[in-house]
Scaffold this active site. Sequence first.
Site, PDB file in Angstrom:
ATOM      1  N   CYS A   2     -39.990  73.601 -29.119  1.00  0.00           N
ATOM      2  CA  CYS A   2     -39.403  74.786 -28.527  1.00  0.00           C
ATOM      3  C   CYS A   2     -40.408  75.425 -27.569  1.00  0.00           C
ATOM      4  O   CYS A   2     -41.613  75.380 -27.814  1.00  0.00           O
ATOM      5  CB  CYS A   2     -38.978  75.842 -29.536  1.00  0.00           C
ATOM      6  SG  CYS A   2     -37.845  75.233 -30.773  1.00  0.00           S
ATOM      7  N   ARG A  27     -40.814  70.464 -24.289  1.00  0.00           N
ATOM      8  CA  ARG A  27     -41.012  70.895 -25.679  1.00  0.00           C
ATOM      9  C   ARG A  27     -39.719  70.875 -26.483  1.00  0.00           C
ATOM     10  O   ARG A  27     -39.724  71.131 -27.685  1.00  0.00           O
ATOM     11  CB  ARG A  27     -41.596  72.303 -25.706  1.00  0.00           C
ATOM     12  CG  ARG A  27     -42.932  72.425 -25.034  1.00  0.00           C
ATOM     13  CD  ARG A  27     -43.386  73.855 -25.032  1.00  0.00           C
ATOM     14  NE  ARG A  27     -43.848  74.264 -26.344  1.00  0.00           N
ATOM     15  CZ  ARG A  27     -45.111  74.230 -26.728  1.00  0.00           C
ATOM     16  NH1 ARG A  27     -46.039  73.839 -25.903  1.00  0.00           N
ATOM     17  NH2 ARG A  27     -45.459  74.605 -27.934  1.00  0.00           N
ATOM     18  N   TRP A  74     -35.619  72.884 -29.611  1.00  0.00           N
ATOM     19  CA  TRP A  74     -35.505  71.595 -30.301  1.00  0.00           C
ATOM     20  C   TRP A  74     -35.092  71.962 -31.720  1.00  0.00           C
ATOM     21  O   TRP A  74     -35.870  72.578 -32.463  1.00  0.00           O
ATOM     22  CB  TRP A  74     -36.844  70.865 -30.285  1.00  0.00           C
ATOM     23  CG  TRP A  74     -36.777  69.514 -30.915  1.00  0.00           C
ATOM     24  CD1 TRP A  74     -36.401  68.357 -30.309  1.00  0.00           C
ATOM     25  CD2 TRP A  74     -37.100  69.178 -32.273  1.00  0.00           C
ATOM     26  NE1 TRP A  74     -36.464  67.317 -31.213  1.00  0.00           N
ATOM     27  CE2 TRP A  74     -36.886  67.794 -32.424  1.00  0.00           C
ATOM     28  CE3 TRP A  74     -37.536  69.902 -33.380  1.00  0.00           C
ATOM     29  CZ2 TRP A  74     -37.097  67.109 -33.617  1.00  0.00           C
ATOM     30  CZ3 TRP A  74     -37.746  69.223 -34.578  1.00  0.00           C
ATOM     31  CH2 TRP A  74     -37.534  67.851 -34.680  1.00  0.00           C
ATOM     32  N   ASN A 100     -40.652  79.973 -31.867  1.00  0.00           N
ATOM     33  CA  ASN A 100     -41.087  78.582 -31.937  1.00  0.00           C
ATOM     34  C   ASN A 100     -41.762  78.420 -33.290  1.00  0.00           C
ATOM     35  O   ASN A 100     -42.742  79.104 -33.569  1.00  0.00           O
ATOM     36  CB  ASN A 100     -42.073  78.303 -30.795  1.00  0.00           C
ATOM     37  CG  ASN A 100     -42.749  76.951 -30.912  1.00  0.00           C
ATOM     38  OD1 ASN A 100     -42.241  76.054 -31.587  1.00  0.00           O
ATOM     39  ND2 ASN A 100     -43.884  76.801 -30.259  1.00  0.00           N
ATOM     40  N   GLY A 101     -41.224  77.542 -34.127  1.00  0.00           N
ATOM     41  CA  GLY A 101     -41.819  77.346 -35.449  1.00  0.00           C
ATOM     42  C   GLY A 101     -40.735  77.193 -36.496  1.00  0.00           C
ATOM     43  O   GLY A 101     -39.564  76.973 -36.174  1.00  0.00           O
ATOM     44  N   GLU A 488     -46.125  49.657 -31.066  1.00  0.00           N
ATOM     45  CA  GLU A 488     -45.899  50.524 -29.912  1.00  0.00           C
ATOM     46  C   GLU A 488     -44.688  50.026 -29.103  1.00  0.00           C
ATOM     47  O   GLU A 488     -43.866  50.824 -28.655  1.00  0.00           O
ATOM     48  CB  GLU A 488     -47.176  50.578 -29.056  1.00  0.00           C
ATOM     49  CG  GLU A 488     -47.096  51.385 -27.782  1.00  0.00           C
ATOM     50  CD  GLU A 488     -46.719  52.843 -27.978  1.00  0.00           C
ATOM     51  OE1 GLU A 488     -46.669  53.324 -29.115  1.00  0.00           O
ATOM     52  OE2 GLU A 488     -46.422  53.493 -26.963  1.00  0.00           O
ATOM     53  N   LYS A 492     -41.316  52.218 -28.421  1.00  0.00           N
ATOM     54  CA  LYS A 492     -40.746  52.471 -27.081  1.00  0.00           C
ATOM     55  C   LYS A 492     -39.281  52.050 -27.060  1.00  0.00           C
ATOM     56  O   LYS A 492     -38.426  52.757 -26.538  1.00  0.00           O
ATOM     57  CB  LYS A 492     -41.494  51.696 -25.978  1.00  0.00           C
ATOM     58  CG  LYS A 492     -42.905  52.111 -25.654  1.00  0.00           C
ATOM     59  CD  LYS A 492     -43.025  53.426 -24.938  1.00  0.00           C
ATOM     60  CE  LYS A 492     -43.176  54.568 -25.883  1.00  0.00           C
ATOM     61  NZ  LYS A 492     -44.486  54.969 -26.303  1.00  0.00           N
ATOM     62  N   GLU A 495     -37.100  54.559 -29.090  1.00  0.00           N
ATOM     63  CA  GLU A 495     -36.935  55.945 -28.647  1.00  0.00           C
ATOM     64  C   GLU A 495     -36.172  56.088 -27.344  1.00  0.00           C
ATOM     65  O   GLU A 495     -35.474  57.077 -27.164  1.00  0.00           O
ATOM     66  CB  GLU A 495     -38.267  56.700 -28.602  1.00  0.00           C
ATOM     67  CG  GLU A 495     -39.254  56.207 -27.591  1.00  0.00           C
ATOM     68  CD  GLU A 495     -40.573  56.955 -27.667  1.00  0.00           C
ATOM     69  OE1 GLU A 495     -40.597  58.124 -28.030  1.00  0.00           O
ATOM     70  OE2 GLU A 495     -41.591  56.333 -27.319  1.00  0.00           O
ATOM     71  N   HIS A 511     -42.845  37.115 -45.233  1.00  0.00           N
ATOM     72  CA  HIS A 511     -42.846  37.870 -46.492  1.00  0.00           C
ATOM     73  C   HIS A 511     -41.626  38.787 -46.604  1.00  0.00           C
ATOM     74  O   HIS A 511     -41.684  39.815 -47.277  1.00  0.00           O
ATOM     75  CB  HIS A 511     -44.143  38.666 -46.624  1.00  0.00           C
ATOM     76  CG  HIS A 511     -45.351  37.791 -46.685  1.00  0.00           C
ATOM     77  ND1 HIS A 511     -45.641  36.984 -47.762  1.00  0.00           N
ATOM     78  CD2 HIS A 511     -46.318  37.539 -45.766  1.00  0.00           C
ATOM     79  CE1 HIS A 511     -46.743  36.294 -47.529  1.00  0.00           C
ATOM     80  NE2 HIS A 511     -47.175  36.617 -46.307  1.00  0.00           N
ATOM     81  N   LYS A 610     -41.160  66.166 -26.053  1.00  0.00           N
ATOM     82  CA  LYS A 610     -42.450  65.608 -25.659  1.00  0.00           C
ATOM     83  C   LYS A 610     -43.575  66.100 -26.573  1.00  0.00           C
ATOM     84  O   LYS A 610     -44.499  65.373 -26.878  1.00  0.00           O
ATOM     85  CB  LYS A 610     -42.732  65.998 -24.200  1.00  0.00           C
ATOM     86  CG  LYS A 610     -44.019  65.438 -23.631  1.00  0.00           C
ATOM     87  CD  LYS A 610     -43.904  63.951 -23.382  1.00  0.00           C
ATOM     88  CE  LYS A 610     -45.195  63.350 -22.864  1.00  0.00           C
ATOM     89  NZ  LYS A 610     -45.242  61.910 -23.144  1.00  0.00           N
TER      90      LYS A 610
END
Length: 615
Positions: A2, A27, A74, A100-101, A488, A492, A495, A511, A610
Amino acid sequence: MCGIVAYVGPRDAQPILLDALSRLEYRGYDSAGLAILNGKGVEVRKKSGRIQELASACQKKPVQGRIGISHTRWATHGGATDINAHPHLDATGRLALVHNGVVENYLELKAKLAKAGHKFISETDTEILAHLVGDAFASSKAQGEERLVEAVRNAIKQVQGTLGIAVIHSDLPGLVVGARRGSPLVIGIGDGENFLASDTQALAPYTNRVVILQDQEVVALKAERYDIASPLGVRSDIKVEEIENGVTASDKGSYPHYMLKEIFEQVSSIQNAFRGRLDHDGATAKLGGLNLPSEELRRIERIAILGCGTALHAGMVGKYLIETLAKIPVETHHSSEFRYGDSPTSPHTLFFAVSQSGETADTLGALREAQRRGFPCLGVCNNVASTIARQSNGGVYMHSGPEIGVAATKSFTSQVAIFTLLGLLLGRLHTLSASAGHEILQSIESLPEKIGQALSHSDEIKKVAQKYAKTKSMLFLGRLANFPIAMEGALKMKEITYIHAEGYPSAELKHGVIALIDKETPTVLIATQDGVYDKNLGSLQEIKARSGRVIAVAHESDAKIKGLADDILPVPETHPLLQPLLNVIPLQLISYHVAVVLGRDVDKPRNLAKSVTVE
Ligand code: F6R
């Protein structure tokens, strides 16, 4: 998560709030809103969706006024709807608040307020906070502006959790009150006007003079002045900092997406990470920001790396680099796990907190936990003015330039570059020979060109992406330092394309994971020629024997693998320790191209933000 912006001054607040807010969209971007004091009361506009939706609503029905607060969200509590968007009002409708929080005890507070007759219209924890402040305001004996300051102070005493808030009240038309506990807030000082924002990026076009609010502080912000106080008293030693104005670099140029631009920028961002840090005379690296003399560096017996997501993957490559070059044991931790776990820490351990944004709440919490246990903790950050950069005991900046695409790309290679330098530096303080050091330095210098070469295959990779875009699930495999590269690559893919993907060490296939292999589930196998090349070819054969399709990340010159794999993502060859830096590039590109084929919102994928500033 946020983003918050508040303005008080002589200008029209609406355009300033909308513009500054758009700089904080990284954010969170599921809904946005603003509240302005229009001379009669509080006027609110809020919309689910991007800030552009809010801007259109404001264009149709503008709000006039010179003081206001705004928010990009968010979602944590309650879905991304118009009603749940901030600002929220108190019971009187005369007070508006953005937050924000997370209010952790919001159910308890809600029950208490409901018992006293409060009615709520949203599903958010923030509305509870607005009502709490409103109640504290109603019962305060303080006069004038101190009344709102006191109300905020008293209300947040009842709250457990994190908060950065901004509050306005129609009875006090020249005042914004801000408070910080855990979530960052910055005061921007203008000429006859002042701002409050979650970070300095929002303020770039308006001022470069800022004061960073400390934890537990409350600020009373007016056009001509600002007063800061904590429970310990009024802050008198206020330090105004001048920040670099970073407005320019957020331009996409000729690229269709920031992500693609940032992938291609790796040719220069890697140079920036290495610039001024190569010591050819000593066949070593210079990292002045560590603030540790050689004697102290030599005494380090263990390294612990803290990070989340992509930053943690960079740390995992770092572990391999440092252990190989310096023979110092390295542990990596998910910041969120370290923060609340009981993992034992050994003496003489040096901690690193890795974070592009420098604002990730979990990594900040983990850093503080390491410091609380008495360990020095250094930062590896991109954002110089960030909370982690300030809180750490020194560190190394990435100098990657702004990364706007939500999926981290250039920051990853810069983080790995920094761990390469650290491995080299520590290695040369121990047993690494000068000739081995020189070899690494030479390979580092040729990296930008090799990255350019890896990027030149983008069109071929696009064709491979078109072939596999309809897949539902993918595996990514790699060994040793290429295991985190596989993780990684899978991250990618997940997301930005929303295709399910998992990263594993290649040999783990047999396995359990091998049960997933069929014609429909392709595997991306990192199989550049290194010490485990033959082992990787073994995994390739096992997949082919079960009708699986293999996309191999392989050296451009490798003719053998061309006959075995279904498709190739080619990369140039470099020093084996630097190879992971090149191997990640086709993985970034394939995810990007698949996302474009699928019509995904590449730079702002669903449900993400982000900078993750909540736990
Ligand atoms: C993935 C991604 C995230 C971040 C993570 C940590 O593309 O962007 O996994 O890497 O949220 O962010 P920072 O590095 O800002 O701490």
